[in-house]
Scaffold this motif. Structure first.
Motif, PDB file in Angstrom:
ATOM      1  N   MET A  67      47.143  26.273  43.717  1.00  0.00           N
ATOM      2  CA  MET A  67      46.037  27.141  44.145  1.00  0.00           C
ATOM      3  C   MET A  67      44.564  26.382  43.857  1.00  0.00           C
ATOM      4  N   THR A  68      43.746  26.799  44.344  1.00  0.00           N
ATOM      5  CA  THR A  68      42.272  26.336  44.229  1.00  0.00           C
ATOM      6  C   THR A  68      41.852  26.858  42.648  1.00  0.00           C
ATOM      7  N   ASN A  69      41.024  25.941  42.037  1.00  0.00           N
ATOM      8  CA  ASN A  69      40.582  26.592  40.882  1.00  0.00           C
ATOM      9  C   ASN A  69      38.753  26.173  40.953  1.00  0.00           C
ATOM     10  N   GLY A  70      38.306  26.597  39.741  1.00  0.00           N
ATOM     11  CA  GLY A  70      36.906  26.473  39.540  1.00  0.00           C
ATOM     12  C   GLY A  70      36.018  27.375  40.057  1.00  0.00           C
ATOM     13  N   ASN A  71      34.770  27.134  39.663  1.00  0.00           N
ATOM     14  CA  ASN A  71      33.803  28.332  39.863  1.00  0.00           C
ATOM     15  C   ASN A  71      33.397  28.482  41.306  1.00  0.00           C
ATOM     16  N   ALA A  79      35.644  28.762  43.705  1.00  0.00           N
ATOM     17  CA  ALA A  79      37.017  29.095  44.294  1.00  0.00           C
ATOM     18  C   ALA A  79      36.662  30.688  44.273  1.00  0.00           C
ATOM     19  N   LEU A  80      37.305  31.482  45.340  1.00  0.00           N
ATOM     20  CA  LEU A  80      37.383  32.780  45.192  1.00  0.00           C
ATOM     21  C   LEU A  80      38.750  33.162  46.008  1.00  0.00           C
ATOM     22  N   VAL A  81      39.783  33.680  44.829  1.00  0.00           N
ATOM     23  CA  VAL A  81      41.091  34.016  45.377  1.00  0.00           C
ATOM     24  C   VAL A  81      41.140  35.429  45.457  1.00  0.00           C
ATOM     25  N   VAL A  82      41.678  35.722  46.617  1.00  0.00           N
ATOM     26  CA  VAL A  82      42.111  37.318  46.930  1.00  0.00           C
ATOM     27  C   VAL A  82      43.377  37.379  46.524  1.00  0.00           C
ATOM     28  N   VAL A  83      43.505  38.520  45.865  1.00  0.00           N
ATOM     29  CA  VAL A  83      45.116  38.836  45.431  1.00  0.00           C
ATOM     30  C   VAL A  83      45.222  40.079  46.072  1.00  0.00           C
ATOM     31  N   THR A  84      46.197  40.176  47.032  1.00  0.00           N
ATOM     32  CA  THR A  84      46.843  41.596  47.563  1.00  0.00           C
ATOM     33  C   THR A  84      47.871  42.177  46.671  1.00  0.00           C
ATOM     34  N   SER A  85      47.764  43.496  46.682  1.00  0.00           N
ATOM     35  CA  SER A  85      48.609  44.373  45.744  1.00  0.00           C
ATOM     36  C   SER A  85      48.048  43.976  44.397  1.00  0.00           C
ATOM     37  N   ALA A  86      46.927  43.809  43.977  1.00  0.00           N
ATOM     38  CA  ALA A  86      46.369  43.425  42.616  1.00  0.00           C
ATOM     39  C   ALA A  86      46.582  44.547  41.582  1.00  0.00           C
ATOM     40  N   ALA A  87      46.903  45.925  42.098  1.00  0.00           N
ATOM     41  CA  ALA A  87      47.123  46.872  41.286  1.00  0.00           C
ATOM     42  C   ALA A  87      48.711  46.878  40.615  1.00  0.00           C
ATOM     43  N   GLY A  88      49.566  46.254  41.396  1.00  0.00           N
ATOM     44  CA  GLY A  88      50.962  46.268  40.839  1.00  0.00           C
ATOM     45  C   GLY A  88      51.091  45.213  39.850  1.00  0.00           C
ATOM     46  N   MET A  89      52.315  45.402  39.170  1.00  0.00           N
ATOM     47  CA  MET A  89      52.617  44.285  38.078  1.00  0.00           C
ATOM     48  C   MET A  89      52.600  43.169  38.399  1.00  0.00           C
ATOM     49  N   SER A  90      53.053  42.462  39.500  1.00  0.00           N
ATOM     50  CA  SER A  90      53.006  41.187  40.076  1.00  0.00           C
ATOM     51  C   SER A  90      51.362  40.650  40.126  1.00  0.00           C
ATOM     52  N   GLY A  91      50.760  41.536  40.826  1.00  0.00           N
ATOM     53  CA  GLY A  91      49.540  41.482  41.164  1.00  0.00           C
ATOM     54  C   GLY A  91      48.328  41.424  39.798  1.00  0.00           C
ATOM     55  N   GLN A  92      48.821  42.175  38.888  1.00  0.00           N
ATOM     56  CA  GLN A  92      47.905  42.072  37.695  1.00  0.00           C
ATOM     57  C   GLN A  92      48.279  40.779  36.803  1.00  0.00           C
ATOM     58  N   GLY A 102      34.331  34.926  52.412  1.00  0.00           N
ATOM     59  CA  GLY A 102      34.001  33.881  51.094  1.00  0.00           C
ATOM     60  C   GLY A 102      35.224  33.526  50.464  1.00  0.00           C
ATOM     61  N   ALA A 103      36.359  33.860  50.695  1.00  0.00           N
ATOM     62  CA  ALA A 103      37.794  33.519  49.924  1.00  0.00           C
ATOM     63  C   ALA A 103      37.980  31.948  50.192  1.00  0.00           C
ATOM     64  N   THR A 104      38.372  31.276  49.367  1.00  0.00           N
ATOM     65  CA  THR A 104      39.102  30.038  49.400  1.00  0.00           C
ATOM     66  C   THR A 104      40.591  30.073  49.349  1.00  0.00           C
ATOM     67  N   ALA A 105      41.038  31.070  48.858  1.00  0.00           N
ATOM     68  CA  ALA A 105      42.564  31.288  48.700  1.00  0.00           C
ATOM     69  C   ALA A 105      43.038  32.613  49.041  1.00  0.00           C
ATOM     70  N   ALA A 161      39.189  33.668  58.751  1.00  0.00           N
ATOM     71  CA  ALA A 161      38.092  33.593  57.560  1.00  0.00           C
ATOM     72  C   ALA A 161      38.120  32.037  56.960  1.00  0.00           C
ATOM     73  N   LYS A 162      38.736  31.177  57.439  1.00  0.00           N
ATOM     74  CA  LYS A 162      38.811  29.695  57.096  1.00  0.00           C
ATOM     75  C   LYS A 162      39.186  29.732  55.653  1.00  0.00           C
ATOM     76  N   VAL A 163      40.055  30.327  55.165  1.00  0.00           N
ATOM     77  CA  VAL A 163      40.763  30.259  53.773  1.00  0.00           C
ATOM     78  C   VAL A 163      41.368  28.955  53.835  1.00  0.00           C
ATOM     79  N   ARG A 164      41.204  28.319  52.609  1.00  0.00           N
ATOM     80  CA  ARG A 164      41.922  26.911  52.420  1.00  0.00           C
ATOM     81  C   ARG A 164      43.384  26.904  52.077  1.00  0.00           C
TER      82      ARG A 164
END
Length: 140
Positions: free
Chosen positions: A1-5, A7-20, A70-73, A99-102
């Motif tokens: 995954m991308t990292n650093g300031n 980067a913007l990673v979008v996590v779907t189902s973020a409220a679920g156990m795996s998402g959290q 604005g998401a990168t991943a 969205a041109k996500v990388r």
């Protein structure tokens, strides 16, 4: 995954156990995260983990397009045991491409090839794109 300031990673189902777990792991590494949640009350827990949130229905293309700005991943976790997993997986990667996500990551399960386990079989179908994606993607 991308990292650093930057980067913007979008996590779907973020409220679920795996998402959290994904949100927590990414924010601990200093990655900017936007968690997609369905209900406003779910946003509180995700924001406490250091992420921003987008509240809506991942089946709504306008919501998804807005959430990916604005998401990168994207780290895509389909909601559990839904009957729209194939369509959602394909529409999410298509929206990420627009969205041109990388980078796009599908979270999968073991034994996707067992047709007698429909929710596992659906994951395989979602992850097997009919045409090559315009962005790099991985399945974990």
């Amino acid at each position: 995954m991308t990292n650093g300031n930057d980067a913007l990673v979008v996590v779907t189902s973020a409220a679920g156990m795996s998402g959290q777990f994904a949100v927590k792991a990414l924010t601990r590494r200093g990655v900017n995260v936007r968690g997609l949640v369905r209900r406003p009350e779910q946003a509180v827990a995700i924001e406490r983990l250091g992420a921003t949130t987008a509240i809506g229905d991942v089946r709504d293309p306008d919501f998804v397009a807005s959430a990916l700005v604005g998401a990168t991943a994207v780290y895509h976790i389909c909601p559990r045991l839904v009957d729209f997993e194939v369509e959602l997986g394909r529409s999410m990667i298509a929206a990420a491409s627009v969205a041109k996500v990388r980078r796009f990551v599908f979270q999968s399960v073991a034994h996707t090839y067992i047709q007698e386990m429909p929710h596992h079989w659906d994951k395989l179908q979602a992850q097997t794109l009919p045409e090559p994606a315009e962005i790099p993607f991985a399945v974990i």
